[in-house]
Write an enzyme that holds these catalytic residues in place. Structure first.
Site, short mmCIF file in Angstrom:
data_model
loop_
_atom_site.label_atom_id
_atom_site.label_comp_id
_atom_site.label_asym_id
_atom_site.label_seq_id
_atom_site.Cartn_x
_atom_site.Cartn_y
_atom_site.Cartn_z
N SER A 1 -15.29 9.74 -0.06
CA SER A 1 -14.65 9.85 -1.49
C SER A 1 -13.37 9.78 -1.94
O SER A 1 -12.69 9.47 -3.05
CB SER A 1 -15.17 11.25 -1.79
OG SER A 1 -14.47 12.33 -1.22
N LYS B 1 -5.25 14.04 -3.58
CA LYS B 1 -6.34 13.81 -4.20
C LYS B 1 -6.87 14.85 -5.44
O LYS B 1 -6.65 15.96 -5.15
CB LYS B 1 -7.35 14.04 -2.87
CG LYS B 1 -9.04 13.76 -3.22
CD LYS B 1 -9.99 14.03 -1.86
CE LYS B 1 -11.21 13.37 -1.97
NZ LYS B 1 -11.97 13.65 -0.86
N SER C 1 -14.71 11.67 4.15
CA SER C 1 -13.90 10.99 3.24
C SER C 1 -12.49 10.90 3.27
O SER C 1 -11.86 10.23 2.26
CB SER C 1 -14.22 12.17 1.97
OG SER C 1 -15.39 11.94 1.44
#
Ligand code: GLN
Length: 532
Positions: A169, A94, A193
């Site tokens: 996210s 990420k 997330s």
């Protein structure tokens, strides 16, 4: 499909643990495996209707690490024997986690072009274990959102249906794993997330106990809630990855000194064992109104399976969970407003000079932040600044902290009667892109079931529960355990996964349209018929 195609598809569809076994037996090389994933990324990620899981693809370095692992294996001896079990298995990261030599953007214009001078602790561990890093995945700006639509670089698409969100996210990491672009990924979970993207993409995601994985080098959103964790296609893979990246880190003052080295063993035992005597609590407040019927139906089916395997299922009440979302949206923005103050046009990335008027430091800062932050980041900075301001601190931030304590007490009371808690991960399946973009409150509600775990610091694991009837899209359920009991999550998660897969006749993702050619990605109706 020719033999080559078949070979290729197994290279990208195998679980990380299966790939690790093939690599150890030198049935495949890491270079082949890494190249197959890079090819898959080239095939499905780009273009107007590409998945867009990646913001940066790290081709040369990934192949270099793969070749290095292959050479060590070929030479044999002590070095080969000392290789980490996951050596040579590629991974996606990420883009909130800093990596030397690759850009880190946090999904924001304000960091565009910035290169970290150091590696996050989790990245150091991944490099030491020689997992080729495929690249950096897309996210909502600074991890704020539930759909990846708040990324400054455009949304990620859900591989099950390209017109839908992949969650957020960490939608990029989840979509990459669901679309077979990566067997493993890292995410961060401040309010859901990792787990909510897992639920809506049919993948596994874990938020470890707060402090179980170092946050050093994860760009801070809300430091008292943030946690790095694994994204994968199986519970065992997640356990292997958490074991690799976790453990004590003197660079993170909140890092636990416990060792979390029995997670994979727990997952293996769970998949083989029974649930006789396990006490499972269904949280009354995490269900009912607002939860899609198909999500609830798959959740109920899973409960029946668990009962069939010998678990005792009881209902528990956590009355303060109804205030969790409200408390989170005061505590999180308060911490955001402080953490994001460092992006000032002086120290990192973007610098925008005022068009006219005097060139003061304040005006450079204002111009940079106005241009560099998106609407959601600005909304939260303003909210947090307000909640922390002198006259309001007690009324808002202070009250929210008291609610946080009440939520921790609810967990304590629930765990006094049960071993794990269980609930749907997210109230709905993946919604269409654009549907909630202009309605922040509707977007925030996606995390209603995941946020309590962050507020209390307890670990949570999301795994696919089946396909919801209404739209044939994957639904997820989450298992929560007391702090430091991450191994218990993996044991119960692997047990449930085995029961579900026996029913489905294989992993849920095998039924996903993403398995097919690019043209078939997103055509779910037929392929999914009969799978629940
Ligand atoms: N979706 C939640 C939010 O917008 C959670 C984000 C996260 O876990 N990073 O705050």
């Amino acid at each position: 499909m020719g033999t080559n195609d078949k070979q290729l598809s197994e290279l990208i569809t195998s679980s990380a643990s299966a790939l690790a076994a093939k690599l150890a037996a030198t049935e495949v090389s890491s270079e082949e495996v890494t190249q197959a994933h890079l090819d898959r990324i080239a095939e499905v990620d780009g273009g107007e209707r590409g998945v867009h899981a990646f913001l940066h693809v790290n081709t040369e370095e990934a192949l270099g690490v793969a070749r290095e692992v292959d050479a060590i294996r070929a030479a044999g001896g002590d070095d080969a024997a000392a290789l980490h079990p996951l050596a040579g298995v590629p991974i996606a990261i990420k883009d909130l986690i800093v990596t030397k030599g690759q850009p880190t953007t946090a999904g924001s214009r304000i960091l565009e072009g910035w290169m970290s001078p150091y590696d996050a602790t989790v990245i150091k561990k991944i490099r030491a274990a020689k997992l080729p890093i495929l690249g950096k995945t897309n996210l909502d700006e600074f991890a704020m959102g539930s759909s990846t639509e708040h990324s400054a670089f455009g949304p990620t698409r859900n591989p099950w249906d390209l017109d839908r969100i992949p969650g957020g996210s960490g939608g990029g990491s989840a979509a990459a794993v669901a679309a077979f672009e990566a067997p493993l990924a890292l995410g961060t979970d401040t309010g859901g997330s990792i787990r909510q993207p897992g639920a809506v993409t049919g993948t596994v995601g874990v938020k470890p106990t707060y402090g179980a994985v170092s946050r050093y080098g994860a760009i801070a959103m809300a430091s008292s809630l943030d946690q790095i964790g694994p994204v994968s296609r199986t519970v065992l893979d997640a356990a292997l990855l958490q074991e690799l990246v976790g453990g004590h880190d003197p660079y993170d003052s909140t890092s636990l000194t416990d060792s979390f080295d029995t997670l994979a063993a727990a997952a293996r035992a769970g998949a083989a064992g029974s649930l006789e005597g396990l006490r499972i609590g269904v949280v009354k407040e995490l269900g009912g109104e607002g939860y899609q019927a198909g999500v609830e139906a798959r959740f109920r089916d899973a409960l029946e399976l668990l009962k069939g395997a010998g678990a005792q299922v009881v209902e528990v009440s956590c009355p303060n969970f109804k205030y969790a979302l409200g408390a989170y949206y005061l505590i999180m923005p308060s911490e955001v407003s402080s953490n994001l103050a460092k992006f000032d046009g002086v120290r990192y990335g973007l610098r925008v000079l005022p068009q006219d008027g005097p060139m003061t430091i304040e005006r450079v800062m204002a111009a940079t932040r106005a241009a560099g932050f998106g609407d959601e980041a600005k909304r939260r900075i303003i909210l947090g600044t307000y909640a922390l301001s002198a006259g309001y601190y007690d009324a808002y931030y202070g009250s929210a902290q008291k609610v946080r304590t009440l939520i921790q007490r609810d967990f304590d009371a629930a765990f006094a009667q049960t071993d794990v808690l269980i609930s749907p991960t997210a109230p709905t399946t993946a919604f269409p892109l654009g549907e909630k973009l202009d309605d922040p409150l509707a977007m925030y509600l996606n995390d209603v079931a995941t946020i309590p775990a962050n507020l209390a610091g307890v670990p949570g694991l999301s795994l696919p529960s089946g396909l919801a009837d209404e739209d044939g899209l994957p639904a997820g359920l989450q298992i929560l355990a007391p702090a430091r009991e991450d191994a218990r999550l993996y044991r119960v998660g692997a047990a449930l996964e085995a029961l579900l897969e026996a029913q489905w006749g294989g992993p849920l993702l095998a039924k996903a349209p993403a398995l097919g050619a690019r043209a078939n990605v997103g055509q779910s109706a037929e392929t999914n018929a009969g799978v629940k």
